[in-house]
Design a protein around this motif. Sequence first.
Motif, PDB file in Angstrom:
ATOM      1  N   VAL A 124      37.033 -28.144  -1.763  1.00  0.00           N
ATOM      2  CA  VAL A 124      36.968 -26.690  -1.576  1.00  0.00           C
ATOM      3  C   VAL A 124      36.040 -26.072  -2.604  1.00  0.00           C
ATOM      4  CG1 VAL A 124      38.292 -24.552  -1.608  1.00  0.00           C
ATOM      5  CG2 VAL A 124      39.245 -26.595  -0.511  1.00  0.00           C
ATOM      6  N   ALA A 125      36.162 -26.501  -3.858  1.00  0.00           N
ATOM      7  CA  ALA A 125      35.289 -25.980  -4.907  1.00  0.00           C
ATOM      8  C   ALA A 125      33.841 -26.403  -4.680  1.00  0.00           C
ATOM      9  CB  ALA A 125      35.770 -26.462  -6.275  1.00  0.00           C
ATOM     10  N   ALA A 126      33.645 -27.651  -4.254  1.00  0.00           N
ATOM     11  CA  ALA A 126      32.283 -28.119  -3.982  1.00  0.00           C
ATOM     12  C   ALA A 126      31.639 -27.282  -2.879  1.00  0.00           C
ATOM     13  CB  ALA A 126      32.300 -29.593  -3.599  1.00  0.00           C
ATOM     14  N   ALA A 127      32.398 -27.003  -1.829  1.00  0.00           N
ATOM     15  CA  ALA A 127      31.883 -26.191  -0.726  1.00  0.00           C
ATOM     16  C   ALA A 127      31.597 -24.769  -1.189  1.00  0.00           C
ATOM     17  CB  ALA A 127      32.877 -26.191   0.428  1.00  0.00           C
ATOM     18  N   ALA A 128      32.429 -24.252  -2.076  1.00  0.00           N
ATOM     19  CA  ALA A 128      32.229 -22.886  -2.567  1.00  0.00           C
ATOM     20  C   ALA A 128      30.956 -22.776  -3.394  1.00  0.00           C
ATOM     21  CB  ALA A 128      33.434 -22.459  -3.396  1.00  0.00           C
ATOM     22  N   VAL A 129      30.710 -23.761  -4.256  1.00  0.00           N
ATOM     23  CA  VAL A 129      29.479 -23.751  -5.048  1.00  0.00           C
ATOM     24  C   VAL A 129      28.267 -23.839  -4.131  1.00  0.00           C
ATOM     25  CG1 VAL A 129      28.113 -24.959  -6.788  1.00  0.00           C
ATOM     26  CG2 VAL A 129      30.578 -24.706  -7.103  1.00  0.00           C
ATOM     27  N   SER A 130      28.337 -24.739  -3.140  1.00  0.00           N
ATOM     28  CA  SER A 130      27.217 -24.893  -2.219  1.00  0.00           C
ATOM     29  C   SER A 130      26.983 -23.609  -1.424  1.00  0.00           C
ATOM     30  CB  SER A 130      27.483 -26.065  -1.266  1.00  0.00           C
ATOM     31  OG  SER A 130      26.324 -26.425  -0.565  1.00  0.00           O
ATOM     32  N   ALA A 131      28.052 -22.953  -0.989  1.00  0.00           N
ATOM     33  CA  ALA A 131      27.918 -21.702  -0.245  1.00  0.00           C
ATOM     34  C   ALA A 131      27.304 -20.610  -1.112  1.00  0.00           C
ATOM     35  CB  ALA A 131      29.282 -21.264   0.280  1.00  0.00           C
ATOM     36  N   ALA A 132      27.672 -20.573  -2.395  1.00  0.00           N
ATOM     37  CA  ALA A 132      27.087 -19.593  -3.314  1.00  0.00           C
ATOM     38  C   ALA A 132      25.594 -19.852  -3.488  1.00  0.00           C
ATOM     39  CB  ALA A 132      27.806 -19.640  -4.657  1.00  0.00           C
ATOM     40  N   CYS A 133      25.210 -21.112  -3.527  1.00  0.00           N
ATOM     41  CA  CYS A 133      23.786 -21.455  -3.598  1.00  0.00           C
ATOM     42  C   CYS A 133      23.049 -20.955  -2.355  1.00  0.00           C
ATOM     43  CB  CYS A 133      23.615 -22.968  -3.733  1.00  0.00           C
ATOM     44  SG  CYS A 133      24.092 -23.656  -5.331  1.00  0.00           S
ATOM     45  N   HIS A 134      23.641 -21.209  -1.189  1.00  0.00           N
ATOM     46  CA  HIS A 134      23.004 -20.778   0.054  1.00  0.00           C
ATOM     47  C   HIS A 134      22.831 -19.261   0.084  1.00  0.00           C
ATOM     48  CE1 HIS A 134      24.863 -24.629   1.999  1.00  0.00           C
ATOM     49  NE2 HIS A 134      23.884 -24.905   1.168  1.00  0.00           N
ATOM     50  N   ALA A 135      23.847 -18.561  -0.360  1.00  0.00           N
ATOM     51  CA  ALA A 135      23.784 -17.097  -0.350  1.00  0.00           C
ATOM     52  C   ALA A 135      22.672 -16.573  -1.255  1.00  0.00           C
ATOM     53  CB  ALA A 135      25.128 -16.518  -0.772  1.00  0.00           C
ATOM     54  N   ALA A 136      22.346 -17.356  -2.295  1.00  0.00           N
ATOM     55  CA  ALA A 136      21.329 -16.924  -3.254  1.00  0.00           C
ATOM     56  C   ALA A 136      19.952 -17.507  -2.961  1.00  0.00           C
ATOM     57  CB  ALA A 136      21.767 -17.306  -4.667  1.00  0.00           C
ATOM     58  N   GLY A 137      19.831 -18.295  -1.882  1.00  0.00           N
ATOM     59  CA  GLY A 137      18.523 -18.796  -1.495  1.00  0.00           C
ATOM     60  C   GLY A 137      18.189 -20.192  -1.979  1.00  0.00           C
ATOM     61  N   LEU A 138      19.200 -21.011  -2.237  1.00  0.00           N
ATOM     62  CA  LEU A 138      18.985 -22.410  -2.625  1.00  0.00           C
ATOM     63  C   LEU A 138      19.661 -23.303  -1.600  1.00  0.00           C
ATOM     64  CD1 LEU A 138      18.100 -24.644  -4.646  1.00  0.00           C
ATOM     65  CD2 LEU A 138      20.310 -24.307  -5.806  1.00  0.00           C
ATOM     66  N   LEU A 139      18.902 -24.196  -0.988  1.00  0.00           N
ATOM     67  CA  LEU A 139      19.442 -25.094   0.030  1.00  0.00           C
ATOM     68  C   LEU A 139      19.969 -26.356  -0.652  1.00  0.00           C
ATOM     69  CD1 LEU A 139      19.924 -25.623   3.010  1.00  0.00           C
ATOM     70  CD2 LEU A 139      17.588 -26.495   3.176  1.00  0.00           C
ATOM     71  N   THR A 140      21.292 -26.528  -0.605  1.00  0.00           N
ATOM     72  CA  THR A 140      21.948 -27.697  -1.195  1.00  0.00           C
ATOM     73  C   THR A 140      22.812 -28.376  -0.141  1.00  0.00           C
ATOM     74  OG1 THR A 140      23.804 -26.346  -1.957  1.00  0.00           O
ATOM     75  CG2 THR A 140      22.002 -26.713  -3.526  1.00  0.00           C
ATOM     76  N   LEU A 141      23.207 -29.613  -0.438  1.00  0.00           N
ATOM     77  CA  LEU A 141      24.030 -30.410   0.460  1.00  0.00           C
ATOM     78  C   LEU A 141      25.254 -30.919  -0.273  1.00  0.00           C
ATOM     79  CD1 LEU A 141      21.176 -32.643   1.952  1.00  0.00           C
ATOM     80  CD2 LEU A 141      22.182 -30.611   3.019  1.00  0.00           C
ATOM     81  N   THR A 142      26.325 -31.135   0.468  1.00  0.00           N
ATOM     82  CA  THR A 142      27.489 -31.822  -0.078  1.00  0.00           C
ATOM     83  C   THR A 142      27.567 -33.211   0.552  1.00  0.00           C
ATOM     84  OG1 THR A 142      28.937 -30.885   1.626  1.00  0.00           O
ATOM     85  CG2 THR A 142      28.785 -29.696  -0.472  1.00  0.00           C
ATOM     86  N   CYS A 143      28.367 -34.081  -0.070  1.00  0.00           N
ATOM     87  CA  CYS A 143      28.551 -35.429   0.462  1.00  0.00           C
ATOM     88  C   CYS A 143      29.772 -36.030  -0.210  1.00  0.00           C
ATOM     89  CB  CYS A 143      27.302 -36.302   0.228  1.00  0.00           C
ATOM     90  SG  CYS A 143      26.945 -36.673  -1.500  1.00  0.00           S
ATOM     91  N   GLY A 144      29.963 -37.328  -0.036  1.00  0.00           N
ATOM     92  CA  GLY A 144      31.061 -38.037  -0.672  1.00  0.00           C
ATOM     93  C   GLY A 144      32.185 -38.344   0.294  1.00  0.00           C
ATOM     94  N   THR A 145      32.830 -39.454   0.072  1.00  0.00           N
ATOM     95  CA  THR A 145      33.977 -39.845   0.890  1.00  0.00           C
ATOM     96  C   THR A 145      35.023 -38.740   0.925  1.00  0.00           C
ATOM     97  OG1 THR A 145      33.626 -42.188   0.427  1.00  0.00           O
ATOM     98  CG2 THR A 145      35.838 -41.541   1.100  1.00  0.00           C
ATOM     99  N   TYR A 146      35.158 -38.029  -0.188  1.00  0.00           N
ATOM    100  CA  TYR A 146      36.170 -36.974  -0.293  1.00  0.00           C
ATOM    101  C   TYR A 146      35.575 -35.581  -0.090  1.00  0.00           C
ATOM    102  CZ  TYR A 146      37.967 -41.076  -2.704  1.00  0.00           C
ATOM    103  OH  TYR A 146      38.315 -42.369  -3.008  1.00  0.00           O
ATOM    104  N   GLY A 147      34.284 -35.503   0.200  1.00  0.00           N
ATOM    105  CA  GLY A 147      33.635 -34.213   0.441  1.00  0.00           C
ATOM    106  C   GLY A 147      33.495 -33.349  -0.790  1.00  0.00           C
ATOM    107  N   ASN A 148      33.546 -33.953  -1.970  1.00  0.00           N
ATOM    108  CA  ASN A 148      33.597 -33.176  -3.219  1.00  0.00           C
ATOM    109  C   ASN A 148      32.378 -33.383  -4.104  1.00  0.00           C
ATOM    110  OD1 ASN A 148      34.362 -35.900  -3.811  1.00  0.00           O
ATOM    111  ND2 ASN A 148      35.230 -35.200  -5.753  1.00  0.00           N
ATOM    112  N   VAL A 149      31.271 -33.844  -3.524  1.00  0.00           N
ATOM    113  CA  VAL A 149      30.072 -34.119  -4.305  1.00  0.00           C
ATOM    114  C   VAL A 149      28.948 -33.206  -3.838  1.00  0.00           C
ATOM    115  CG1 VAL A 149      28.354 -35.870  -4.909  1.00  0.00           C
ATOM    116  CG2 VAL A 149      30.764 -36.524  -4.659  1.00  0.00           C
ATOM    117  N   LEU A 150      28.287 -32.563  -4.790  1.00  0.00           N
ATOM    118  CA  LEU A 150      27.068 -31.807  -4.532  1.00  0.00           C
ATOM    119  C   LEU A 150      25.890 -32.732  -4.799  1.00  0.00           C
ATOM    120  CD1 LEU A 150      27.892 -28.459  -6.322  1.00  0.00           C
ATOM    121  CD2 LEU A 150      27.380 -28.667  -3.901  1.00  0.00           C
ATOM    122  N   ARG A 151      24.994 -32.899  -3.817  1.00  0.00           N
ATOM    123  CA  ARG A 151      23.850 -33.786  -4.004  1.00  0.00           C
ATOM    124  C   ARG A 151      22.551 -32.996  -3.975  1.00  0.00           C
ATOM    125  NH1 ARG A 151      23.266 -37.205   1.693  1.00  0.00           N
ATOM    126  NH2 ARG A 151      24.281 -35.691   3.046  1.00  0.00           N
TER     127      ARG A 151
END
Length: 424
Positions: A372-399
Motif C-alpha cells: 500500500v505504501a509502495a503504491a502510494a509513493v508511486s502514485a505521488a510520483c505520477h501526480a507530480a510528473g514522474l513515471l515510476t513502476l512497482t514490482c516484487g512478489t509482494y508488490g512492495n518494491v519501487l523500481r
Amino acid sequence: MASSDELHKRRGAAVARGVGSTIASYVDHASGGTIVDVDGREWIDFAAGIAVTNVGNSAPRVVEAVRAQVERFTHTCFMVAPYESYVAVCEQLNALTPGTFDKRSALFNSGAEAVENAVKIARHATGRPAVVVFDHAYHGRTNLTMALTAKNMPYKHRFGPFAGEVYRVPMSYPLRDGGLDGSTAAARAIETIEKQVGAENVAALLIEPIQGEGGFVVPAPGFLPALREWATAAGVVFVADEIQTGFCRTGDWFACEHEGVEPDLVTLAKGIAGGLPLAAVTGRADLMDAVHVGGLGGTYGGNPIACAAALASIATMHELDLAGAARRIGAAMTARLRAVADRDPGVAEVRGRGAMLAVEIVRPGTLTPDPVAAAAVSAACHAAGLLTLTCGTYGNVLRFLPPLVISDAELRRGLDILDEAFGT
C-alpha cells in the motif's frame, strides 16, 4: 487531437479490460528521458518502457535506420527469403555476449518467446526433460513461461494448467533469507535440485542474474558462479535470462559479466532494438546447432525493420558508452535513494546495479511487505510528473529504469520528485 480523458473513454469501449496501464495519460511524443502526453504534460521517464528504450525514445540512429529499411522492404520472413541484417544482428550478439567460445544466435519476437526457445534448445541438446527455475522469478506470459514464473497475480491466476517438468528452488534474496552468503544459498538450491529432481534429469537451469518483476533481487556474491560450476559438472545447460538486465542496463553489457559468469545460453529482448519488437537466444554453437533444420523460427522473428533498429541501437550504445552512463546514473541515484532510506524507516533496502535500481518498502521496524505504501509513493510520483513502476512478489518494491541517455537535469528533477513523494 483527442485528450487523454477522451482516449481513455474510447479505450474502455475497445480494449480488453485485462490489458492494464500504469497511468491514464496517453503519449504524444518522447525523447531522451522525457515523455509528453496528448495534453502537453511532460513526464520524467524512470521506466524506459520496462527497460526497453535504453538508447532513449526516437534515438537518431534508430530513426534513420528504421526509415531507410522501411523504404527498402518491410518483411520477407527470414525462413523464406533471408537478408543481411538478421545475420549482422546474430554476429553482433555472438561477439557481445559473455564467453569467448564459438556461438550461434536465433532471433524471435519477445522475451517469452526467447525463453521458450532456450528451453526447447536445452531439452533437445541434452535429451532431458526438467527445467529448474527460482523463487520470485519472472520469465513471461505464455503457457510455458507462466509455469516458469513464480508470481500468481496477475500473471498466472486461473490461466492453468501449466506446462510440466518445471521445478522451483530457493533464490538468494539477502534481505529475506537471513543474509545467507552466495555459496551457502547456492548449496541450498543445489541440494533441492538433487533431492527433488535429480541432476541427471535436468535439461536447463534458468535464472535472471538480477531478478526483474520479482523485485530487482540481486543475489549474494558467489551465488551465480556456484550455480554455473554445478551446472557444468552436472551437464545442465545454464541459461541466463538477460531480457531486462541486458544491453548496458546494469553498467556492463550484460549482468553476468559482473561476476565473470559465462552462460551456455542467454535470452535477450527489451533493450536490444530501441523499442521495436525483437528477441534472441545466443549461446554455445554445439547447443544451438543441435536442433534440426526447421526446429527454430517464426514468421516475424528477426523482422528486417527490428534488425535495422537493433544494429543502430548497438552502435549507439558503443558510441555513447551507455554502460558507463548506467554506472554514472546508478551512482547518482543510489546516493539519493540511500538518503531517503536513512530518514524513512519504511525503506528496508536500496538495491540494484547500474541504472537498474529499487527500494523495498516495509512496515517500519519489520520486514513485513507494505504494498500500500509502495503504491502510494508511486502514485505521488505520477501526480507530480514522474513515471515510476512497482514490482516484487509482494508488490512492495519501487523500481527505477531511466533511459541511459537521460540528462543530468532530467535525472535530478526526477529524483527531486521522488524525494518529495516519500516525504508526503
